[in-house]
Design an enzyme around this catalytic site. Structure first.
Site, PDB file in Angstrom:
ATOM      1  N   ASP A 291      -3.738  -4.883   2.006  1.00 38.46           N
ATOM      2  CA  ASP A 291      -3.124  -3.579   1.717  1.00 38.46           C
ATOM      3  C   ASP A 291      -2.960  -3.402   0.208  1.00 38.46           C
ATOM      4  OD1 ASP A 291      -2.677  -1.742   3.711  1.00 38.46           O
ATOM      5  OD2 ASP A 291      -0.849  -2.702   4.446  1.00 38.46           O
TER       6      ASP A 291
ATOM      7  N   LYS B 271      -7.287   0.991  13.226  1.00 40.65           N
ATOM      8  CA  LYS B 271      -7.734  -0.096  12.344  1.00 40.65           C
ATOM      9  C   LYS B 271      -8.527  -1.145  13.127  1.00 40.65           C
ATOM     10  CE  LYS B 271      -3.993   0.838   9.163  1.00 40.65           C
ATOM     11  NZ  LYS B 271      -2.642   0.581   8.693  1.00 40.65           N
TER      12      LYS B 271
ATOM     13  N   GLN C  18       1.909  -3.598   9.578  1.00 40.82           N
ATOM     14  CA  GLN C  18       2.041  -2.144   9.673  1.00 40.82           C
ATOM     15  C   GLN C  18       3.467  -1.719   9.303  1.00 40.82           C
ATOM     16  OE1 GLN C  18      -0.520   0.088  10.381  1.00 40.82           O
ATOM     17  NE2 GLN C  18       0.986   1.640   9.834  1.00 40.82           N
TER      18      GLN C  18
END
Ligand code: NDP
Length: 284
Positions: free
Chosen positions: A122, A55, A99
């Site tokens: 997200d 990422k 994460q």
């Protein structure tokens, strides 16, 4: 019979990244800053470390400013919340990504719900999930949005098609079902309590497998000519990455199929960048 065409997720993700690069350049010239993404990694899980590294690299490629924040897996929930609140107030950060999975002593639900919805790149925050389900504009979860983009950019029509989604998780199955429905597909959702799964999957024009079980969908599950999207990320006994779909046999039946790796995965990563840019533009 002709084998199914590959849907090149990696290639389409590359296209999206090129588009974003141009968009970021133009926006940065105007706003005097770059979009910013904060990535929080708790602990040392090797898979999570690999994802996070990917990422951060993606951000560099397109011109997003990224900040990786690493915390030990002994961190208390309150301390992590403090970090989230700090990032919520940080004007340089347009997106905050935590994460997952988090250690057992930390509630992912609580952490996610403390991220400001407009920075929730997200798309997991209950407000964004609610906005999606009521048809309001929101940051879309990356994997479902990536799947939609992949279908559209491959020229696969969705309206009026029967889409069958296997899996009903909050991060894939449920939101992808909503997005497909929004595109006027007729959607059937299947899960672990579905009786006679093949009865449903055999009727699918578009079949999405988001189960998390190696080679779970076989040729018997698939109608000839179907479009098959494989979300699964599993390891073979040899340690190779493989999907939920038995690729070789299903490809004989399908008109289009996504490979693993090189299908949904790169699209998920690209849509995270997309969301960060959207958030930066909204916030100004
Ligand atoms: P979850 O474990 O949260 O959900 C799995 C779903 O599959 C559940 O809804 C479950 O049903 C259903 N299921 C399990 N067994 C069966 C069965 N025998 N028959 C029918 N349905 C079944 O997983 P996720 O949605 O988070 O992820 C799914 C897969 O996608 C995983 O391999 C994950 O690694 C991968 N993934 C890939 C991404 C990418 O970018 N490529 C991103 C996110 C995930 P029930 O609800 O009844 O338990």
């Amino acid at each position: 019979m002709k084998r199914g065409n590959l849907i090149d997720g990696k290639g389409i993700a590359g296209q999206i990244k090129d588009e974003l690069k141009d968009e970021i350049q133009a926006w940065s010239a105007e706003s005097g800053r770059r979009p910013g993404l904060a990535v929080i990694l708790v602990g040392e899980d090797p898979a999570s470390r690999t994802y996070v590294r990917g990422k951060v690299q993606d951000c560099e490629q397109v011109g997003i400013y990224s900040r990786l924040i690493r915390k030990p897996d002994t961190i208390e929930e309150e301390e992590l919340l403090f970090e989230i609140h700090r990032l919520n107030e940080d004007p340089a950060m347009d997106g905050i990504l935590v994460q997952l999975p988090l250690p057992d002593h930390i509630s992912s639900d609580r952490i996610i719900s403390e991220i400001r919805p407009e920075k929730d790149v997200d798309g997991f925050h209950p407000i964004n999930a609610g906005r999606l389900s009521t048809g309001l504009k929101s940051l879309l979860p990356c994997t479902p949005h990536g799947i939609l983009q992949m279908l559209k950019r491959t020229g696969i029509s969705i309206a009026g098609k029967h889409a069958v989604v296997v899996g009903r998780s909050n991060i894939v199955g449920k939101p992808v079902s909503l997005l497909l429905q929004k595109e006027d597909a007729t959607v059937t959702m299947c899960h672990s309590r579905t009786q006679d799964l093949a009865h449903y999957t055999q009727q699918a024009d578009i079949l999405v497998a988001a189960v998390g079980r190696l080679q779970f969908i076989t040729a018997e599950h698939v109608k000839p000519g179907a479009v098959v999207i494989d979300v699964g990320m599993n390891r073979t006994p040899e340690g190779k990455l493989a999907g939920d779909v038995d690729f070789e046999s299903v490809r004989e039946q399908a008109s289009f199929i996504t490979p693993v790796p090189g299908g949904v995965g790169p699209m998920t990563r690209a849509m995270l960048l997309y969301n960060t840019v959207q958030s930066a533009k909204e916030r100004g």
